[in-house]
Design an enzyme around this catalytic site. Sequence first.
Site, mmCIF file in Angstrom:
data_model
loop_
_atom_site.group_PDB
_atom_site.id
_atom_site.type_symbol
_atom_site.label_atom_id
_atom_site.label_comp_id
_atom_site.label_asym_id
_atom_site.label_seq_id
_atom_site.Cartn_x
_atom_site.Cartn_y
_atom_site.Cartn_z
ATOM 1 N N CYS B 100 -21.013 14.332 -23.747
ATOM 2 C CA CYS B 100 -22.016 14.135 -24.791
ATOM 3 C C CYS B 100 -21.417 13.322 -25.939
ATOM 4 C CB CYS B 100 -22.577 15.481 -25.243
ATOM 5 S SG CYS B 100 -24.125 15.318 -26.140
ATOM 6 N N HIS B 211 -23.914 18.466 -19.971
ATOM 7 C CA HIS B 211 -22.894 19.411 -20.424
ATOM 8 C C HIS B 211 -22.458 20.351 -19.302
ATOM 9 C CE1 HIS B 211 -23.034 18.787 -24.847
ATOM 10 N NE2 HIS B 211 -24.288 18.410 -24.617
ATOM 11 N N GLU B 213 -19.910 22.199 -19.363
ATOM 12 C CA GLU B 213 -19.340 23.419 -19.975
ATOM 13 C C GLU B 213 -20.424 24.406 -20.380
ATOM 14 O OE1 GLU B 213 -19.987 20.731 -21.533
ATOM 15 O OE2 GLU B 213 -20.446 21.131 -23.647
#
Lengths: 1008, 251
Positions: B100, B211, B213
Amino acid sequence: MLYCVELLPQETLTTANRLAAEAAGYFGESFTSLKHHAFYLLQFDPATSPEAAEKAAAQAAQYLLADPVAQTYRSGPVGSFFKTLASETTTALVLAANRPGVTDAEGESALQGYRVMAASGKFELPNLLLVRAASLYYLDLAPGTTPEKLGRFSRLYLINDLVQDCLVFGPGQIEASGLINFTESQFNFSQSKSPTVKTVAVRETSDADLEKISREGLLALNLAEMQAIQSYYRSEDRDPTDVELETLAQTWSEHCVHKTFKAKIAYTEYDRDGQLVKESQIDGLFKSLIAAPTYELKKDWIVSAFVDNAGIISFDDDYEVSFKVETHNHPSALEPFGGANTGLGGVIRDVMAVSAKPIASTDVFCFGEMKTPADKIPADVLPPTRIFQGVVDGVRDYGNKMGIPTVNGAILFDQGYLANPLVFCGTVGLAPKGKHPRNQQPGDRVIVIGGRTGRDGIHGATFSSIELGGDSQAAGSTTGQAASVVQIGNPIEEKKTLDLLLKARDRGLYTALTDCGAGGLSSAVGEMGAELGVRVELARVPLKYAGLEPWEIWVSEAQERMVLAVSPDKLAEFQELCQLEDVEATDLGEFTGDGWLTLLYNEETVGRLRMEFLHHGLPRRHMEARWQPPALRTAPRQLSQEPARLPQDYVNDLKNILADPNVASKEAVIRVYDHEVQGGTIMKPLVGIMNDGPGDAAIIKPLTNSNRGLVISNGINPRYGLLDPYHMAANAIDEAIRNAVAVGANLDRMALLDNFCWGNPAVPERLGELTRAVLACRDYALAFSLPYISGKDSLNNEFKDMATGNRVAIPGTLLISAFAVMDDVTKAVSMDLKEAGNLVYLVGKTKPELGGSYYAKYHGQFESEVPQVDAAAALKTFRGVHRAIQSGLVRSCHDLSEGGLAVAAAEMAFSGGLGVRFDLTHVPYSGPRNDRTNTSLLFSETPSRFLVEVEPENKAAFEKAVQGGTFAQIGQVIPEDEFTVTGLTTATVMRVRVSDLKKAWQTPLVEL
Amino acid sequence: MQQKKVRVLVLRAAGINCDAEMVTAWEKAGAEVDLKHINEIAGPQANTNLDDYSILGIPGGFSYGDNLGAGKLLANELIFRLKEPFSRFVESGRPVLGVCNGFQILAKTGVFGDMTLLPNESGKFECRWTSLQNTGSNSIFLRGIDQIYLPVAHGEGRVAFGDGAKAEVSLKYCDPDGNTQAAYPWNPNGSVSNAGGVSNASGTVIGMMPHPERFVSAWQHPNWTRQKTKEVEGAGLKFFKNAVDYAGREL
């Protein structure tokens, strides 16, 4: 030595397209196209040679300002640059910039970036003093378009006049000298006059003059309060300085001390015929009706209620969670982006101020109707579409940049909010237990950290205590004060401050902490030193620009600042940490132990007040409250006499309600908020098979190594308040609870927050409504055994229309926020139907309660009461549903609220991509036999009800779990795209495609 | 058997806000993680040497408010304050993950040549889940990943290439059927070629808007309440495990 850089994008951006669409609408056929170019003004050290400046401006453009793939640039000294621009440009031109003194984060960043380049040693860069960011708009318009018309367009769509300024030229009419003067004025805002402190004579002043002093100074103090000040200074044998008077006005403002909620209230209640039915004395709304139940309930898991910046409850053995909800209504009415932006920024600081890490935010907005025609919008009031867009953008900007997921909220539209929009922002925090110190000692240093202080936000606390429109804005325009109450946030400054504080907390580097909110340093330092006394040197406060008077420094509400008490032996370590995190920290003085507030400016005393008088000298108000139920506007109809309705009628009713802006999908707004950041949002605001259904409550799982979580929900329904604020409050409480219960929360560790927004409480009828709402807050807190841990009131949400002289108050509005600790979030359920063949249960009794309902909104008022909460029955339902979810017996669960059973069933079906079939004859009902109609069963808004989806093999177990409450299986989940309802006389009363219902529900809130 | 844990440095600076999740993801993947402010790596308070780490993670957020364009200012800090150590890190083939804002930062350092990220075509910030397909690239992060469902949350994610781009599109937005021509909302920002992630030539550096994560636990999936048998872990964890495995094996 002014240079400028203009960036030339290689393509037209979409934001420009949106503006272009507005321009096309505004100018009609005379408009062809619009371009938006970023523009930077660079002020070099006067000693810089023109060659060096020229080269540096170009290097800054090439390496810092322009995107080498997508943009080219041109740069040069402003004089020749503008001359060339003026001679080459044939279109109309608008140059727009923030007003001098208004936060310019983009410009500040450019200066920082330049300094990084300079320090690298790769360039030979001269000293750059200041950068201001601006915008150039090129509009291709037919010749002859007047600058006046272009100016009006600019003020409507390009800038907000309060915080920005612009210069416009018609097609081919550009004058370089005007552009040069405008840009130079960007750098001439700091006045170098020497600060002065005035003394204000009050000791021998007449009552009329005391009131005049208050009014003209925007102090918002009434006569009794001014007299208290007068008598204090008589005893001190001197007159106050302006610094002291401002300190008292801020500290004693409605915003800061909640005078109405502390007042003694004489309450009288009448029936519709005007007969007195009740008379009582209330010893403070807050103390006796909000705080009293909390203390009475004695929940041992409450860590802090009402006393800190946020309410705090215990989360697990190691952590505590905090929650605070604030409003920022007046600023959002005037500057929607800045108002909402700093509203969220402010409530985040409240959570930071209890040493917590913000882990989730909520937002609830109330606006005027989007389709309001321009001629129905009073002068001085922004169009509701503009307020909507600005507020959403403001919350998006701050929340996303802070990295806090915005997980829950609501948006309501009602014409009562046209001139006074409401913006509620809430933030939840997580902190290790016992790590928030409240232990400042004499000798501790007073440290301010974060943003610098400017002339922004002066008088916010007192301004919010004055009605909008008319007097206050007119006074503002002559003194410039209404403009200065508007603030622009800089979320990254706050993010840095947060990063720093969490480290400082873990290392135990401070002994007390608070934020600078309303009243600025005067409130923050004044409160921290209330017990000990404190001495502050105002000349040390770091300023954005020179020229602030000492009183302005002291009360400025410039954003992103916090105040800490730091013990002298920790100061060096603290300052080193600040340096690492790029946060400015300044030592302003010390906590003394002498019980005085002492303010110095360049070592000269400019204010000295006894803390005792400052914090306890405010005379208590005595107020009158009067309640009488509103007269019925039309002769009410009776449910039993409602003409027969055809299936198609009911389908249309349902579609109308689903498409009502208050019920319709808020997806377009929800998606501009990052609701996933931090990775803990395990029940998201949008749920279901296509991730687009309306979730009941959010669940945050804040710790990676634990399945414990936090359920966050809200309840609000001002429509009921128009009929009876007591039941409105009860319903708001019930709604917040049932939203939380629907996802799996239980009531044992649930806490509530109350946020009241009302009109002018000096009007006995308004205070009567408010009192009734607060009475319900007490009654239902006790009945449900749920404590309040925090709350806030925002009063004087009124507008005076200068054209008509009319005063308009908002509908009295109560937002109840609930948060509950959930032991195992993996047991949570969402509201979307899961599987065909499953059974659909309705839990809770339905009554013929259509008063204030959405059905009534489209069909006129029925002779039936506003929905009422039966707390004993509700508790059984809540506990039963919780037991069933906890035992894994529930596949989906949705509460019934706006639009009743029909809307809830439709939402569950289209969110799950499945159909549903149910039979009204099975709906458990209580009420007069004649009122048991298809209409009341479908659309009644009786609270404390749930629709629950259960697998057939769990039928017996589920029924056992909810036993004790009222429930019935009313239908089942079907695989077809079909929503079918069997009515009381066994005929099909509704049959419609689920996909059609979804389409109605997905009606855009704003048609652009 | 691995004797020593792979060391990962996660970079933060003013406005980075997805650092905690990224640290968690690397830890779940078995790495030893240090979260460091840029001022701990460069400048007078520096106490950290990039050379001591095998993997660099640059998380999402709004570094310096994304003023002057997303990621630009922190990219300039990497270029002007950490030029040599950063170049050395990349050239030595140690894995770099930018997610990002981290992708925007990497792009603006020029590590992918003439490549940038423009404001979304919709003109709006967008937070939603979408699917991505591995284009079959040599990225060390993508081994064993064919198609993956991940969240995006950004306002400036539209990939655009200039003439001198040195990047390979390694992840393409797609619909659930794997169609990599799918339009909005599957391609949430209007990226050219549906590009959701790009890699350098050697496959050791990846920048991606989605994302991973944020999907390292089954409970982060938006539809976990619909699934009867829950997955044990989130699919995004694979990116981190791949990099840790690679670093443990090759470096």
